[in-house]
Design a protein around this motif. Structure first.
Motif, short mmCIF file in Angstrom:
data_model
loop_
_atom_site.label_atom_id
_atom_site.label_comp_id
_atom_site.label_asym_id
_atom_site.label_seq_id
_atom_site.Cartn_x
_atom_site.Cartn_y
_atom_site.Cartn_z
N UNK A 145 0.78 -1.25 -0.12
CA UNK A 145 0.08 0.04 0.02
C UNK A 145 1.06 1.12 0.00
N UNK A 146 1.91 1.33 0.56
CA UNK A 146 2.84 2.43 0.89
C UNK A 146 3.28 2.73 -0.71
N UNK A 147 3.65 1.85 -1.34
CA UNK A 147 4.33 2.04 -2.82
C UNK A 147 3.31 1.99 -3.92
N UNK A 148 2.05 1.66 -3.79
CA UNK A 148 1.21 1.34 -4.65
C UNK A 148 0.37 3.00 -5.13
N UNK A 149 0.27 3.05 -6.36
CA UNK A 149 -0.53 4.07 -6.95
C UNK A 149 -1.69 3.54 -7.70
N UNK A 150 -2.86 4.15 -7.39
CA UNK A 150 -4.16 3.61 -8.20
C UNK A 150 -3.88 3.40 -9.54
N UNK A 151 -4.51 2.39 -9.86
CA UNK A 151 -4.44 2.15 -11.46
C UNK A 151 -5.92 1.96 -11.90
N UNK A 152 -6.29 2.77 -12.93
CA UNK A 152 -7.73 2.65 -13.63
C UNK A 152 -7.44 2.35 -15.04
N UNK A 153 -8.08 1.41 -15.63
CA UNK A 153 -8.23 1.07 -17.09
C UNK A 153 -9.64 1.05 -17.54
N UNK A 154 -9.76 1.09 -18.96
CA UNK A 154 -11.12 0.71 -19.41
C UNK A 154 -11.23 -0.61 -20.07
N UNK A 155 -12.36 -1.45 -19.63
CA UNK A 155 -12.28 -2.64 -20.12
C UNK A 155 -13.41 -2.69 -21.27
N UNK A 156 -12.82 -3.12 -22.57
CA UNK A 156 -13.89 -3.20 -23.31
C UNK A 156 -13.83 -4.47 -24.15
N UNK A 157 -12.88 -5.60 -23.66
CA UNK A 157 -12.87 -7.02 -24.10
C UNK A 157 -12.31 -7.80 -23.05
N UNK A 158 -12.32 -9.12 -23.22
CA UNK A 158 -11.60 -10.15 -22.43
C UNK A 158 -10.38 -10.67 -23.30
N UNK A 159 -9.52 -11.26 -22.58
CA UNK A 159 -8.50 -11.91 -23.31
C UNK A 159 -8.31 -13.34 -22.81
N UNK A 160 -7.97 -14.35 -23.95
CA UNK A 160 -7.68 -15.76 -23.54
C UNK A 160 -6.27 -15.82 -23.58
N UNK A 161 -5.53 -16.44 -22.04
CA UNK A 161 -4.48 -16.62 -21.97
C UNK A 161 -4.07 -18.00 -22.24
N UNK A 162 -3.07 -18.35 -22.46
CA UNK A 162 -2.49 -19.76 -22.68
C UNK A 162 -1.06 -19.88 -22.03
N UNK A 163 -0.49 -20.64 -21.17
CA UNK A 163 0.62 -20.74 -20.23
C UNK A 163 1.38 -21.44 -21.26
N UNK A 164 2.50 -21.04 -21.48
CA UNK A 164 3.64 -21.76 -22.23
C UNK A 164 4.75 -21.87 -21.36
N UNK A 165 6.01 -22.50 -22.15
CA UNK A 165 6.93 -22.59 -21.22
C UNK A 165 7.72 -21.40 -20.96
N UNK A 166 7.63 -20.18 -21.73
CA UNK A 166 7.98 -18.99 -21.61
C UNK A 166 6.73 -18.05 -21.47
N UNK A 167 7.13 -16.92 -20.88
CA UNK A 167 6.15 -16.09 -20.27
C UNK A 167 5.18 -15.68 -21.65
N UNK A 168 3.83 -16.03 -21.57
CA UNK A 168 2.93 -15.49 -22.41
C UNK A 168 3.30 -15.16 -23.82
#
Length: 168
Positions: A145-168
């Protein structure tokens, strides 16, 4: 369909824009063991269908999503939720989304359920930033909480994620 037809390498999520990932990953890279496997995200359905099943129904989901109004998510509150590692006393430390239009989020979940009936959207959504033993959580949350700055974003879609051996 049975839950056994779901994959623990795929998820349907809400992803914040890439330009805010560094702020979230500043915490996740140290405290979240999944930071190297998944980008920052608010999980809607996990486990989810394998990628080949997603591809066959993607257009149907896109059509339903097109009718749902965009909404904003603000990340400004940390909390803990339980994990499947209860015997180890571990908890997830999360950012709890403050959603501007809960009806729109409900419509997103309904769209997911109608197109992917084998999946169960989460009732309470969150963005995981770490895992810790229960007694360590209050001190970590205070630190975050001491280091965090509020973040806001607009949601207009969903995302499909698939885990692989490397990062996304």
């Amino acid at each position: 369909m049975a839950a056994s037809s779901l994959s623990n390498t795929t998820a349907m999520v809400l992803c914040p824009p890439r330009d805010v990932w560094p702020a979230i990953d500043e915490i996740r890279n140290t405290h979240d063991k999944a930071a190297s496997k998944w980008p920052p995200h608010v999980n809607l359905c996990f486990p989810f269908v394998p990628s080949h099943k997603f591809e066959t129904r993607k257009v149907a989901l896109e059509a339903k999503m097109a009718r749902i109004p965009s909404f904003t998510i603000t990340l400004d509150t940390f909390a803990t939720v339980g994990t499947s590692k209860k015997k180890e006393g571990r908890r997830f430390i999360c950012l709890v989304p403050n959603v501007s239009n809960s009806e729109a989020l409900g419509a997103v979940k309904s769209a997911l359920k109608s197109v992917f009936p084998e999946c169960t959207p989460r009732v309470e959504v969150h963005l995981t930033v770490g895992q810790a033993k229960g007694e360590e959580c209050p001190k970590l949350i205070e630190q975050f909480e001491k280091q965090w700055n509020r973040l806001t974003w607009t949601v207009d879609n969903v995302a499909f994620l698939e885990k692989t051996k490397s990062r996304f």
